[in-house]
Design an enzyme around this catalytic site. Structure first.
Site, PDB file in Angstrom:
ATOM      1  N   LYS A 290       0.850  -1.196   0.000  1.00 12.10           N
ATOM      2  CA  LYS A 290       0.000   0.000   0.000  1.00 12.10           C
ATOM      3  C   LYS A 290       0.882   1.241   0.000  1.00 12.10           C
ATOM      4  CE  LYS A 290      -4.011   1.826   2.563  1.00 12.10           C
ATOM      5  NZ  LYS A 290      -4.893   1.588   3.729  1.00 12.10           N
TER       6      LYS A 290
ATOM      7  N   SER B 210      -9.710   1.144   2.493  1.00 14.57           N
ATOM      8  CA  SER B 210      -8.876   1.930   1.612  1.00 14.57           C
ATOM      9  C   SER B 210      -7.735   1.141   0.954  1.00 14.57           C
ATOM     10  CB  SER B 210      -8.269   3.100   2.394  1.00 14.57           C
ATOM     11  OG  SER B 210      -7.449   2.634   3.441  1.00 14.57           O
TER      12      SER B 210
ATOM     13  N   SER C 108      -9.841  -0.950   6.878  1.00 14.34           N
ATOM     14  CA  SER C 108      -9.250  -0.859   5.534  1.00 14.34           C
ATOM     15  C   SER C 108      -8.450  -2.064   5.060  1.00 14.34           C
ATOM     16  CB  SER C 108      -8.370   0.378   5.437  1.00 14.34           C
ATOM     17  OG  SER C 108      -9.185   1.484   5.160  1.00 14.34           O
TER      18      SER C 108
HETATM   19  N1  GLN Z   1     -13.311   3.478   5.730  1.00 14.20           N
HETATM   20  C1  GLN Z   1     -12.833   3.982   6.978  1.00 14.20           C
HETATM   21  C2  GLN Z   1     -12.502   5.449   6.838  1.00 14.20           C
HETATM   22  O1  GLN Z   1     -12.751   5.976   5.827  1.00 14.20           O
HETATM   23  C3  GLN Z   1     -11.636   3.196   7.442  1.00 14.20           C
HETATM   24  C4  GLN Z   1     -10.417   3.536   6.705  1.00 14.20           C
HETATM   25  C5  GLN Z   1      -9.219   2.808   7.193  1.00 14.20           C
HETATM   26  O2  GLN Z   1      -9.317   1.801   7.887  1.00 14.20           O
HETATM   27  N2  GLN Z   1      -8.070   3.341   6.849  1.00 14.20           N
HETATM   28  O3  GLN Z   1     -12.009   6.069   7.722  1.00 14.20           O
END
Ligand code: GLN
Length: 507
Positions: A97, A172, A196
């Site tokens: 990532k 994400s 994410s």
């Molecule tokens: N979807 C969640 C957010 O937008 C979690 C994102 C994540 O775990 N980085 O914050």
């Protein structure tokens, strides 16, 4: 899923026999083959690069494929094996990532504000993988600064779900998940702040694991919300996740929040089974509007675990429904503080302005996308004098109560199970203009994040529309071993297709 031992052929859901190419492509198999000299790390890396060249135009998982660096790393791994070193990840190519530091690469966090940013060296997680012979194939796409659930918030490109290219891969960490699901690479790293790793794993039909908060060093992971962020693996099988986790975890002097608790033997725990293990199904997961297919799949999962010998029952975490509200205050507050450093002076493109204030304002206006700006505004408001106690203070108190709920629940059960996602992967564009609905896709993953618990998502079947579903298993803090034991026992019970997702051309 690929079974740990032996057979290259297994029945699919229709009873047809299909070959399982994933078997020789697993993290564990590649490491064993390269260590024994049956394959070279260079050959494995070249195969991965060829698969990416053939498939990634259709998927968009990678922001950059760093072929020359990856091949150099593969040559180093081969030389180390030849010199007699034993390496747990010899020649294993990984998608990383884009919010982690990898020597020689940029790290942009999917954001224009970090375009061209060259970190000073490896993140601790990367250094640990490198020490065991892993190869870094490329930078995987992500929602900008890891804020999102669909990877649509990337400033650079769209990533598609390999099961249905009109759908989101989740987010994400959608780039890493799509790269693994389409079998371009056997594994990848994601970061999980509120889901994410687990949510994209479920959307793409693979395994995603978030360790206990403090297990894996955050040094060299660009911060989103520091009290929640954890790095973890995305893989095809539970065994592969356990291997990567074992290498990643442990105390790091460069991150004072890492724990010194014994990591134990997560791989040894895989074959422990679930006889007598108390598996509690989260009562609060029975939310109004839960997709009936997800509910039916959950009931099947419950039966499968009971068949495997688990002591299955209901368990309540009464404040779990408040988790989304708590999370969006806490995570945004921390993000607003962490992202203050991106001011156009120290990082990224700088606006051409004469006064310092307008330099800050213009650099940030041009550099951040709409979701990041929304979170900064939300977080700054929640932390501002006069509102601090009503929002941030209250959210912190509620977070503590949620933690206590989990502690009580874990007096009754050993792990807690619930769906990972409330519905299968949605269509690209479906929720981008509706942040609140987007936030709700993390309804089941956010509780474990707030409580710092280890949690895994394991594929649990397909919807009628042939889209993956996932079950989440959460454990006590620092009890990753039991999470892996239950996840592996469940994986054995589930007849999830082993073939490459349809629609992806392979070289
Ligand atoms: N979807 C969640 C957010 O937008 C979690 C994102 C994540 O775990 N980085 O914050």
């Amino acid at each position: 899923m690929s079974s740990a031992a032996g057979s290259l052929e297994r029945p699919d859901r229709s009873g047809r026999i299909v070959s399982a190419p994933a078997e020789s492509q697993s993290v564990v198999a590649i490491a064993a083959d390269v260590s024994a000299g049956r394959r070279s790390a260079v050959a494995v890396a070249e195969e991965a690069l060829a698969r990416i060249a053939a498939s990634d135009a259709a998927i968009g998982a990678f922001l950059e494929v760093t072929a020359p660096l990856a091949l150099a790393e593969a040559r180093t791994a081969d030389a180390r094996v030849a010199a007699g070193e034993t390496l747990a990840l010899a020649g294993v190519p990984l998608a990383i990532k884009d919010n982690m530091w990898v020597e020689g690469r940029t790290a942009t966090c999917g954001s224009k504000i970090l375009q061209g940013y060259r970190p000073p060296g490896d993140a601790t997680a990367i250094a640990r993988l490198r020490r065991e012979g892993a190869i870094f194939i490329g930078r995987a796409n992500m929602d900008e600064f890891a804020m999102g659930s669909s990877t649509e918030n990337s400033a650079f490109q769209t990533t598609r779900n390999p099961w249905d290219r009109e759908r989101i891969p989740g987010g994400s960490s959608g780039g890493s998940a799509a790269a693994v699901a389409s079998r371009m690479v056997p594994g990848g790293l994601g970061s999980d702040t509120g889901g994410s790793i687990r949510q994209p794993a479920a959307c793409c039909g693979i395994v995603g694991f978030k360790p206990t908060y403090g297990r894996v060093s955050r040094y060299g992971l660009v911060a989103f919300a520091s009290s929640l962020d954890q790095i973890g693996p995305l893989t095809v099988s539970v065994a592969d996740a356990a291997r990567l986790y074992r290498v990643l975890s442990g105390r790091d002097p460069l991150d004072s929040t890492t724990a010194s608790e014994d990591v134990g033997d997560p791989e040894g725990a895989l074959e422990r089974g679930v006889a007598g293990t108390k598996v509690g199904f989260l009562a609060e997961a029975d939310v109004e509007g839960l997709d009936p297919e997800v509910a039916a799949n959950l009931a099947e999962a419950r039966r499968a675990l009971a068949d495997a010998g688990a002591d299955v029952r209901d368990v309540s975490v009464p404040r779990a429904p408040a988790a989304i509200a708590i999370y969006y205050v806490v995570a945004s507050a921390e993000a607003s503080s962490n992202l203050a450093r991106f001011d156009g002076v120290r990082y990224g493109p700088r606006a051409d302005e004469s006064s310092l204030l307008s330099l800050y304002v213009e650099s940030r206006t041009a550099g951040f996308g709409p979701e990041v700006k929304r979170r900064i505004l939300l977080g700054t408001f929640a932390l501002s004098a006069g509102y601090y106690d009503a929002y941030y203070g209250r959210a912190m108190r509620a977070r503590q109560l949620l933690l206590e709920d989990f502690e009580r629940a874990f007096e009754e059960v050993d792990v807690i199970a619930c769906p990972t996602i409330p519905s299968p992967a949605f269509r690209l564009g479906e929720k981008v203009d509706d942040p609140l609905t987007m936030y709700l896709s993390d309804i089941f993953t956010v509780p474990a994040s707030l409580a710092g618990l280890p949690a895994i998502s394991v594929p649990s079947g397909l919807s009628r529309g042939n889209l993956p579903l996932g079950i989440q298993i959460m454990g006590r803090r620092f009890d990753e071993e039991t999470v892996f034991a239950v996840a592996r026992a469940f994986e054995r019970q589930v007849d999830f297709p082993d073939e490459i997702p349809p629609g992806v051309k392979l070289s």
